[in-house]
Design an enzyme around this catalytic site. Structure first.
Site, short mmCIF file in Angstrom:
data_model
loop_
_atom_site.label_atom_id
_atom_site.label_comp_id
_atom_site.label_asym_id
_atom_site.label_seq_id
_atom_site.Cartn_x
_atom_site.Cartn_y
_atom_site.Cartn_z
CG HIS A 268 -4.60 2.40 -4.17
ND1 HIS A 268 -3.65 1.92 -3.30
CD2 HIS A 268 -5.67 2.74 -3.41
CE1 HIS A 268 -4.12 1.98 -2.05
NE2 HIS A 268 -5.35 2.47 -2.10
CB CYS B 238 -13.02 19.33 -23.14
SG CYS B 238 -12.17 18.43 -21.83
N PRO C 106 8.40 -10.56 3.77
CG PRO C 106 10.01 -9.82 2.26
CD PRO C 106 8.56 -9.76 2.57
CG ASN D 239 0.78 -3.87 -6.35
OD1 ASN D 239 1.01 -3.15 -5.38
ND2 ASN D 239 1.10 -5.14 -6.37
CB CYS E 12 -11.92 13.39 -20.71
SG CYS E 12 -12.38 15.09 -20.35
CB CYS F 47 -9.43 15.88 -22.82
SG CYS F 47 -10.91 15.29 -23.65
N GLY G 152 2.69 -9.11 0.44
CA GLY G 152 3.53 -7.97 0.09
C GLY G 152 2.94 -6.61 0.28
C1 BV8 Z 1 -8.63 8.52 1.41
C2 BV8 Z 1 -1.52 5.00 -5.81
C3 BV8 Z 1 -10.53 9.83 2.00
C4 BV8 Z 1 -0.58 6.14 -6.08
C5 BV8 Z 1 -1.54 4.90 -3.39
C6 BV8 Z 1 -3.76 11.32 7.71
C7 BV8 Z 1 -3.68 12.38 6.83
C8 BV8 Z 1 -4.14 12.30 5.52
C9 BV8 Z 1 -4.69 11.13 5.06
C10 BV8 Z 1 -4.75 10.08 5.94
C11 BV8 Z 1 -4.32 10.16 7.25
N1 BV8 Z 1 -4.54 8.94 7.84
C12 BV8 Z 1 -5.09 8.12 6.94
C13 BV8 Z 1 -5.23 8.82 5.80
C14 BV8 Z 1 -5.75 8.34 4.62
C15 BV8 Z 1 -4.62 8.06 3.62
C16 BV8 Z 1 -3.59 7.14 4.25
O1 BV8 Z 1 -3.86 5.99 4.46
N2 BV8 Z 1 -2.40 7.69 4.56
C17 BV8 Z 1 -1.37 6.87 5.20
C18 BV8 Z 1 -0.01 7.23 4.63
C19 BV8 Z 1 -1.46 7.11 6.70
N3 BV8 Z 1 -5.32 7.39 2.60
C20 BV8 Z 1 -5.76 8.12 1.56
O2 BV8 Z 1 -5.52 9.28 1.36
C21 BV8 Z 1 -6.70 7.35 0.64
N4 BV8 Z 1 -7.86 8.15 0.41
O3 BV8 Z 1 -8.47 8.22 2.57
O4 BV8 Z 1 -9.63 9.36 0.98
C22 BV8 Z 1 -11.56 10.62 1.31
C23 BV8 Z 1 -12.88 10.17 1.35
C24 BV8 Z 1 -13.86 10.92 0.76
C25 BV8 Z 1 -13.53 12.11 0.09
C26 BV8 Z 1 -12.21 12.56 0.05
C27 BV8 Z 1 -11.20 11.81 0.66
C28 BV8 Z 1 -6.03 7.09 -0.70
C29 BV8 Z 1 -4.81 6.23 -0.48
C30 BV8 Z 1 -4.29 5.77 -1.85
C31 BV8 Z 1 -2.94 6.42 -2.11
N5 BV8 Z 1 -2.40 5.88 -3.35
N6 BV8 Z 1 -1.13 4.39 -4.56
C32 BV8 Z 1 0.73 5.62 -6.55
O5 BV8 Z 1 1.01 4.41 -6.48
O6 BV8 Z 1 1.50 6.48 -7.04
S1 BV8 Z 1 -0.96 4.23 -1.98
C33 BV8 Z 1 0.47 3.35 -2.24
O7 BV8 Z 1 1.07 3.09 -0.98
C34 BV8 Z 1 0.26 1.96 -2.77
O8 BV8 Z 1 -0.74 1.90 -3.74
C35 BV8 Z 1 -0.09 1.13 -1.59
O9 BV8 Z 1 -1.46 1.08 -1.38
C36 BV8 Z 1 0.42 1.95 -0.45
C37 BV8 Z 1 1.35 1.15 0.42
O10 BV8 Z 1 2.19 0.56 -0.39
P1 BV8 Z 1 2.39 -1.07 -0.31
O11 BV8 Z 1 1.76 -1.65 -1.49
O12 BV8 Z 1 2.02 -1.64 1.01
O13 BV8 Z 1 3.89 -1.01 -0.46
P2 BV8 Z 1 4.93 -0.58 0.61
O14 BV8 Z 1 6.10 -0.10 -0.13
O15 BV8 Z 1 4.31 0.27 1.65
O16 BV8 Z 1 5.23 -1.97 1.30
C38 BV8 Z 1 5.72 -3.04 0.53
C39 BV8 Z 1 5.57 -4.29 1.37
O17 BV8 Z 1 6.08 -5.40 0.61
C40 BV8 Z 1 6.39 -4.23 2.64
O18 BV8 Z 1 5.60 -4.77 3.71
C41 BV8 Z 1 7.57 -5.16 2.35
O19 BV8 Z 1 8.04 -5.82 3.52
C42 BV8 Z 1 6.96 -6.14 1.41
N7 BV8 Z 1 7.90 -6.79 0.48
C43 BV8 Z 1 9.05 -6.28 -0.02
N8 BV8 Z 1 9.61 -7.19 -0.86
C44 BV8 Z 1 8.77 -8.26 -0.89
C45 BV8 Z 1 7.68 -8.01 -0.04
N9 BV8 Z 1 6.67 -8.89 0.14
C46 BV8 Z 1 6.74 -10.05 -0.52
N10 BV8 Z 1 7.76 -10.38 -1.35
C47 BV8 Z 1 8.79 -9.51 -1.56
N11 BV8 Z 1 9.79 -9.84 -2.37
#
Ligand code: BV8
Length: 280
Positions: A118, A180, A244, A101, A146, A177, A217
Protein backbone atom coordinates in the site's frame (compact mmCIF):
# COMPACT_ATOMS: atom_id res chain seq x y z
CA UNK A 1 4.52 -24.58 23.33
CA UNK A 2 4.98 -26.09 19.85
CA UNK A 3 5.33 -29.80 19.13
CA UNK A 4 8.93 -30.82 18.37
CA UNK A 5 8.05 -32.20 14.94
CA UNK A 6 6.42 -28.90 14.01
CA UNK A 7 9.47 -27.00 15.26
CA UNK A 8 11.65 -29.21 13.09
CA UNK A 9 9.37 -28.69 10.08
CA UNK A 10 9.41 -24.90 10.54
CA UNK A 11 13.17 -24.86 11.05
CA UNK A 12 13.65 -26.66 7.72
CA UNK A 13 11.55 -24.16 5.73
CA UNK A 14 13.64 -22.55 3.02
CA UNK A 15 11.41 -19.85 1.56
CA UNK A 16 9.65 -17.76 4.20
CA UNK A 17 7.17 -14.91 3.77
CA UNK A 18 6.25 -12.61 6.62
CA UNK A 19 2.94 -10.86 5.92
CA UNK A 20 2.23 -7.90 8.21
CA UNK A 21 -0.52 -5.39 8.96
CA UNK A 22 -0.84 -2.45 11.30
CA UNK A 23 -0.78 -4.72 14.35
CA UNK A 24 2.99 -5.28 14.14
CA UNK A 25 3.49 -1.53 14.57
CA UNK A 26 0.95 -1.15 17.39
CA UNK A 27 3.61 -1.57 20.08
CA UNK A 28 5.70 1.13 18.44
CA UNK A 29 2.88 3.48 19.43
CA UNK A 30 1.42 3.75 15.93
CA UNK A 31 -2.37 3.34 15.98
CA UNK A 32 -3.63 0.52 13.77
CA UNK A 33 -5.44 1.67 10.65
CA UNK A 34 -8.80 1.57 12.32
CA UNK A 35 -7.47 3.02 15.57
CA UNK A 36 -5.80 5.90 13.70
CA UNK A 37 -8.94 7.88 14.42
CA UNK A 38 -7.75 9.31 17.70
CA UNK A 39 -8.14 12.90 18.85
CA UNK A 40 -9.24 15.39 16.19
CA UNK A 41 -9.36 12.69 13.56
CA UNK A 42 -11.87 10.60 15.50
CA UNK A 43 -14.71 12.13 13.46
CA UNK A 44 -13.29 10.90 10.15
CA UNK A 45 -13.78 7.42 8.73
CA UNK A 46 -10.32 6.39 7.40
CA UNK A 47 -11.87 5.05 4.25
CA UNK A 48 -13.37 8.48 3.59
CA UNK A 49 -10.05 10.25 4.03
CA UNK A 50 -7.79 7.67 2.35
CA UNK A 51 -9.42 8.12 -1.07
CA UNK A 52 -9.02 9.98 -4.37
CA UNK A 53 -12.42 11.57 -3.94
CA UNK A 54 -11.40 12.99 -0.55
CA UNK A 55 -8.19 14.44 -1.99
CA UNK A 56 -9.99 15.91 -4.99
CA UNK A 57 -12.59 17.49 -2.71
CA UNK A 58 -10.22 18.71 0.01
CA UNK A 59 -6.52 18.05 -0.65
CA UNK A 60 -5.45 19.98 2.42
CA UNK A 61 -7.59 17.84 4.77
CA UNK A 62 -6.14 14.61 3.37
CA UNK A 63 -2.60 16.04 3.38
CA UNK A 64 -3.01 17.09 7.04
CA UNK A 65 -4.30 13.61 8.00
CA UNK A 66 -1.19 12.02 6.56
CA UNK A 67 1.03 14.65 8.21
CA UNK A 68 -0.69 13.69 11.48
CA UNK A 69 0.03 10.00 10.90
CA UNK A 70 3.58 10.65 9.73
CA UNK A 71 4.29 12.43 13.02
CA UNK A 72 3.42 9.21 14.90
CA UNK A 73 5.79 7.30 12.66
CA UNK A 74 8.67 9.78 12.85
CA UNK A 75 8.49 9.62 16.65
CA UNK A 76 8.25 5.83 16.68
CA UNK A 77 10.95 3.18 16.75
CA UNK A 78 10.84 -0.37 15.38
CA UNK A 79 9.70 -2.67 18.19
CA UNK A 80 10.91 -6.16 19.12
CA UNK A 81 8.42 -7.62 16.65
CA UNK A 82 10.04 -5.76 13.71
CA UNK A 83 13.48 -6.69 15.05
CA UNK A 84 12.50 -10.36 15.34
CA UNK A 85 11.61 -10.34 11.62
CA UNK A 86 15.06 -8.94 10.87
CA UNK A 87 16.64 -11.62 13.10
CA UNK A 88 14.64 -14.32 11.33
CA UNK A 89 15.80 -13.05 7.95
CA UNK A 90 19.38 -13.83 9.05
CA UNK A 91 18.35 -17.35 10.09
CA UNK A 92 16.63 -18.60 6.95
CA UNK A 93 17.74 -19.05 3.37
CA UNK A 94 15.18 -16.72 1.81
CA UNK A 95 12.82 -14.36 3.65
CA UNK A 96 10.63 -11.63 2.16
CA UNK A 97 8.22 -9.29 3.89
CA UNK A 98 4.87 -8.36 2.36
CA UNK A 99 3.46 -5.49 4.35
CA UNK A 100 0.27 -3.45 4.23
CA UNK A 101 1.95 -0.84 6.39
CA UNK A 102 3.20 2.49 5.12
CA UNK A 103 5.46 3.30 8.08
CA UNK A 104 8.86 2.03 6.85
CA UNK A 105 9.49 0.39 10.26
CA UNK A 106 10.51 -2.98 8.78
CA UNK A 107 13.21 -1.22 6.79
CA UNK A 108 14.29 0.82 9.83
CA UNK A 109 14.66 -2.49 11.73
CA UNK A 110 17.16 -3.61 9.07
CA UNK A 111 14.89 -5.97 7.14
CA UNK A 112 15.53 -6.29 3.38
CA UNK A 113 13.21 -7.50 0.62
CA UNK A 114 10.15 -5.58 1.85
CA UNK A 115 7.17 -5.30 -0.53
CA UNK A 116 4.98 -2.33 0.45
CA UNK A 117 1.58 -3.32 -0.96
CA UNK A 118 0.00 0.00 0.00
CA UNK A 119 2.94 2.34 -0.55
CA UNK A 120 4.84 4.52 1.87
CA UNK A 121 4.41 7.74 3.84
CA UNK A 122 7.96 8.62 2.85
CA UNK A 123 7.44 8.91 -0.89
CA UNK A 124 5.38 11.56 -2.67
CA UNK A 125 3.95 11.46 -6.16
CA UNK A 126 1.85 13.67 -8.43
CA UNK A 127 -1.89 13.65 -7.89
CA UNK A 128 -3.40 12.58 -11.21
CA UNK A 129 -7.14 13.24 -11.24
CA UNK A 130 -8.48 10.52 -13.51
CA UNK A 131 -11.81 12.35 -13.82
CA UNK A 132 -10.03 15.36 -15.32
CA UNK A 133 -7.85 13.06 -17.36
CA UNK A 134 -10.77 11.30 -19.00
CA UNK A 135 -12.64 14.59 -19.44
CA UNK A 136 -9.67 15.81 -21.47
CA UNK A 137 -9.13 18.69 -19.02
CA UNK A 138 -5.49 17.83 -18.53
CA UNK A 139 -2.54 18.87 -20.61
CA UNK A 140 -1.04 15.89 -22.47
CA UNK A 141 2.39 16.94 -21.31
CA UNK A 142 3.97 14.36 -19.01
CA UNK A 143 6.20 16.04 -16.46
CA UNK A 144 9.80 14.76 -16.51
CA UNK A 145 10.01 15.30 -12.75
CA UNK A 146 6.87 13.73 -11.28
CA UNK A 147 5.62 11.64 -14.25
CA UNK A 148 2.29 13.38 -13.73
CA UNK A 149 0.30 15.38 -16.25
CA UNK A 150 1.59 18.92 -16.23
CA UNK A 151 -1.24 21.24 -15.32
CA UNK A 152 0.43 24.08 -17.23
CA UNK A 153 1.42 23.83 -20.84
CA UNK A 154 5.08 23.58 -20.03
CA UNK A 155 7.31 21.96 -17.50
CA UNK A 156 10.27 23.76 -15.89
CA UNK A 157 13.30 22.33 -17.72
CA UNK A 158 15.60 23.37 -14.90
CA UNK A 159 13.73 21.43 -12.20
CA UNK A 160 15.23 18.09 -11.13
CA UNK A 161 13.96 14.88 -9.53
CA UNK A 162 16.13 15.77 -6.53
CA UNK A 163 13.98 18.88 -6.11
CA UNK A 164 10.95 16.57 -5.87
CA UNK A 165 12.57 14.05 -3.51
CA UNK A 166 13.59 16.93 -1.22
CA UNK A 167 9.90 17.65 -0.54
CA UNK A 168 8.60 15.88 2.57
CA UNK A 169 5.24 15.09 4.11
CA UNK A 170 5.25 17.96 6.59
CA UNK A 171 2.72 20.39 8.01
CA UNK A 172 1.89 23.23 5.63
CA UNK A 173 0.13 23.83 2.34
CA UNK A 174 -0.09 20.86 -0.03
CA UNK A 175 3.13 21.08 -2.07
CA UNK A 176 3.34 21.06 -5.86
CA UNK A 177 5.70 19.42 -8.27
CA UNK A 178 8.67 21.77 -8.87
CA UNK A 179 8.56 20.85 -12.54
CA UNK A 180 4.93 21.20 -13.56
CA UNK A 181 2.93 22.47 -10.62
CA UNK A 182 0.85 19.32 -10.14
CA UNK A 183 -0.39 18.79 -6.60
CA UNK A 184 1.67 16.20 -4.72
CA UNK A 185 0.19 13.40 -2.60
CA UNK A 186 1.59 10.56 -0.50
CA UNK A 187 2.64 7.56 -2.63
CA UNK A 188 0.01 5.46 -0.91
CA UNK A 189 -2.74 3.24 -2.33
CA UNK A 190 -6.14 4.69 -1.48
CA UNK A 191 -9.40 2.77 -1.39
CA UNK A 192 -10.66 2.31 -4.92
CA UNK A 193 -7.14 2.63 -6.36
CA UNK A 194 -5.33 -0.34 -7.85
CA UNK A 195 -2.18 -1.62 -6.18
CA UNK A 196 1.10 -1.33 -8.06
CA UNK A 197 0.80 -4.27 -10.45
CA UNK A 198 4.48 -5.25 -10.23
CA UNK A 199 4.43 -5.25 -6.42
CA UNK A 200 1.19 -7.24 -6.32
CA UNK A 201 2.57 -9.68 -8.88
CA UNK A 202 5.75 -10.19 -6.83
CA UNK A 203 3.68 -10.72 -3.68
CA UNK A 204 1.45 -13.24 -5.43
CA UNK A 205 4.46 -15.18 -6.72
CA UNK A 206 5.89 -15.28 -3.21
CA UNK A 207 2.59 -16.58 -1.83
CA UNK A 208 2.54 -19.30 -4.51
CA UNK A 209 6.11 -20.42 -3.87
CA UNK A 210 6.86 -20.04 -0.15
CA UNK A 211 6.85 -23.00 2.23
CA UNK A 212 6.06 -20.90 5.29
CA UNK A 213 3.96 -17.74 5.67
CA UNK A 214 3.79 -15.96 9.03
CA UNK A 215 0.81 -13.57 9.16
CA UNK A 216 1.21 -10.89 11.82
CA UNK A 217 -1.15 -8.16 12.97
CA UNK A 218 -3.64 -7.86 10.15
CA UNK A 219 -7.42 -7.87 10.33
CA UNK A 220 -7.36 -9.37 6.81
CA UNK A 221 -10.31 -7.16 5.83
CA UNK A 222 -8.84 -5.27 2.89
CA UNK A 223 -8.48 -6.78 -0.56
CA UNK A 224 -6.51 -7.75 -2.54
CA UNK A 225 -3.88 -7.81 0.28
CA UNK A 226 -5.99 -10.11 2.45
CA UNK A 227 -5.91 -12.80 -0.23
CA UNK A 228 -2.13 -13.26 0.04
CA UNK A 229 -2.07 -15.48 3.17
CA UNK A 230 -5.00 -17.53 1.87
CA UNK A 231 -3.24 -17.98 -1.46
CA UNK A 232 -0.13 -19.27 0.33
CA UNK A 233 -2.30 -21.73 2.26
CA UNK A 234 -3.86 -22.99 -0.97
CA UNK A 235 -0.39 -23.37 -2.47
CA UNK A 236 0.57 -25.69 0.39
CA UNK A 237 2.54 -23.36 2.67
CA UNK A 238 2.54 -23.80 6.43
CA UNK A 239 0.66 -20.86 7.96
CA UNK A 240 1.44 -19.30 11.32
CA UNK A 241 -0.71 -16.39 12.53
CA UNK A 242 0.07 -13.96 15.36
CA UNK A 243 -2.73 -11.65 16.49
CA UNK A 244 -4.43 -10.83 19.83
CA UNK A 245 -7.75 -11.44 18.05
CA UNK A 246 -8.78 -14.31 15.78
CA UNK A 247 -9.31 -13.39 12.13
CA UNK A 248 -10.80 -15.11 9.08
CA UNK A 249 -7.43 -16.86 8.63
CA UNK A 250 -7.12 -18.24 12.15
CA UNK A 251 -9.16 -21.39 11.59
CA UNK A 252 -7.07 -22.20 8.50
CA UNK A 253 -3.69 -21.51 10.13
CA UNK A 254 -1.50 -24.44 11.14
CA UNK A 255 -0.82 -22.51 14.35
CA UNK A 256 -2.65 -19.45 15.68
CA UNK A 257 -0.52 -17.75 18.34
CA UNK A 258 -2.89 -15.43 20.18
CA UNK A 259 -1.17 -12.37 21.56
CA UNK A 260 0.89 -9.30 20.79
CA UNK A 261 3.53 -9.47 18.06
CA UNK A 262 6.29 -7.78 20.09
CA UNK A 263 5.90 -10.45 22.79
CA UNK A 264 5.16 -13.57 20.78
CA UNK A 265 7.33 -13.19 17.70
CA UNK A 266 10.76 -12.94 19.41
CA UNK A 267 9.96 -15.98 21.57
CA UNK A 268 8.67 -17.90 18.53
CA UNK A 269 11.81 -17.11 16.47
CA UNK A 270 14.09 -18.11 19.36
CA UNK A 271 12.19 -21.34 19.96
CA UNK A 272 12.25 -22.49 16.35
CA UNK A 273 15.43 -21.05 14.86
CA UNK A 274 17.74 -20.13 17.71
CA UNK A 275 17.38 -22.90 20.26
CA UNK A 276 16.73 -20.12 22.74
CA UNK A 277 19.71 -18.01 21.60
CA UNK A 278 19.07 -14.40 20.57
CA UNK A 279 20.78 -14.50 17.19
CA UNK A 280 21.45 -17.13 14.54
C1 BV8 B 1 -8.76 -2.03 -5.10
C2 BV8 B 1 -3.13 2.75 2.69
C3 BV8 B 1 -9.48 -2.18 -7.36
C4 BV8 B 1 -3.87 4.01 3.04
C5 BV8 B 1 -4.88 1.08 2.76
C6 BV8 B 1 -16.49 -2.64 -1.78
C7 BV8 B 1 -16.49 -1.33 -2.18
C8 BV8 B 1 -15.34 -0.67 -2.59
C9 BV8 B 1 -14.13 -1.35 -2.60
C10 BV8 B 1 -14.15 -2.65 -2.18
C11 BV8 B 1 -15.30 -3.32 -1.79
N1 BV8 B 1 -14.96 -4.60 -1.45
C12 BV8 B 1 -13.64 -4.75 -1.61
C13 BV8 B 1 -13.16 -3.57 -2.07
C14 BV8 B 1 -11.84 -3.30 -2.35
C15 BV8 B 1 -11.23 -2.45 -1.23
C16 BV8 B 1 -11.43 -3.13 0.11
O1 BV8 B 1 -10.82 -4.13 0.37
N2 BV8 B 1 -12.31 -2.56 0.95
C17 BV8 B 1 -12.58 -3.19 2.24
C18 BV8 B 1 -12.73 -2.11 3.30
C19 BV8 B 1 -13.83 -4.04 2.09
N3 BV8 B 1 -9.87 -2.45 -1.60
C20 BV8 B 1 -9.40 -1.44 -2.33
O2 BV8 B 1 -10.01 -0.44 -2.62
C21 BV8 B 1 -7.99 -1.66 -2.87
N4 BV8 B 1 -7.99 -1.36 -4.26
O3 BV8 B 1 -9.49 -2.94 -4.79
O4 BV8 B 1 -8.67 -1.53 -6.37
C22 BV8 B 1 -9.15 -1.54 -8.65
C23 BV8 B 1 -8.55 -2.32 -9.64
C24 BV8 B 1 -8.29 -1.75 -10.86
C25 BV8 B 1 -8.59 -0.41 -11.08
C26 BV8 B 1 -9.19 0.37 -10.09
C27 BV8 B 1 -9.47 -0.19 -8.85
C28 BV8 B 1 -7.01 -0.74 -2.18
C29 BV8 B 1 -6.99 -1.04 -0.70
C30 BV8 B 1 -5.83 -0.27 -0.06
C31 BV8 B 1 -6.38 0.79 0.87
N5 BV8 B 1 -5.27 1.43 1.56
N6 BV8 B 1 -3.81 1.64 3.33
C32 BV8 B 1 -3.55 4.42 4.43
O5 BV8 B 1 -2.96 3.64 5.21
O6 BV8 B 1 -3.91 5.57 4.75
S1 BV8 B 1 -5.70 -0.10 3.60
C33 BV8 B 1 -5.37 -0.04 5.27
O7 BV8 B 1 -6.32 -0.85 5.95
C34 BV8 B 1 -4.07 -0.70 5.67
O8 BV8 B 1 -3.04 -0.44 4.78
C35 BV8 B 1 -4.38 -2.15 5.74
O9 BV8 B 1 -4.13 -2.79 4.52
C36 BV8 B 1 -5.86 -2.18 5.87
C37 BV8 B 1 -6.29 -2.98 7.07
O10 BV8 B 1 -5.55 -2.55 8.06
P1 BV8 B 1 -4.69 -3.64 8.95
O11 BV8 B 1 -3.28 -3.47 8.61
O12 BV8 B 1 -5.24 -5.02 8.89
O13 BV8 B 1 -5.02 -2.99 10.28
P2 BV8 B 1 -6.36 -3.06 11.05
O14 BV8 B 1 -6.41 -1.85 11.88
O15 BV8 B 1 -7.49 -3.38 10.14
O16 BV8 B 1 -6.13 -4.35 11.94
C38 BV8 B 1 -5.03 -4.39 12.82
C39 BV8 B 1 -4.88 -5.84 13.25
O17 BV8 B 1 -3.78 -5.91 14.16
C40 BV8 B 1 -6.09 -6.36 13.98
O18 BV8 B 1 -6.36 -7.69 13.52
C41 BV8 B 1 -5.64 -6.39 15.44
O19 BV8 B 1 -6.24 -7.45 16.17
C42 BV8 B 1 -4.17 -6.64 15.30
N7 BV8 B 1 -3.34 -6.15 16.40
C43 BV8 B 1 -3.58 -5.09 17.21
N8 BV8 B 1 -2.55 -4.96 18.09
C44 BV8 B 1 -1.66 -5.95 17.80
C45 BV8 B 1 -2.16 -6.70 16.72
N9 BV8 B 1 -1.49 -7.75 16.20
C46 BV8 B 1 -0.32 -8.08 16.75
N10 BV8 B 1 0.24 -7.41 17.80
C47 BV8 B 1 -0.41 -6.34 18.34
N11 BV8 B 1 0.12 -5.68 19.37
Amino acid sequence: MLESDLIEKLHDCQKVVVFTGAGISAESGIPTFRDAQTGLWSKFNPQDVASTEAFRKNPQLVWDWYVHRAEFVRNAEPNSGHKAVSTLQACVADLSVITQNIDNLHQRAGTRNVLELHGSLFRLKAFVDTDELFAGDTSPIICHICDGYAIFDECDPYASKEDLSAIELRAGPVPRCPGCGALLRPDIVWFGEPLDIDILDSATRLADSCDLLICIGSSLEVQPAASIPVRAKCAGATIIEINPEPTSLSSHADVFLQGKAAEILPAFVNMVWNNGETSC
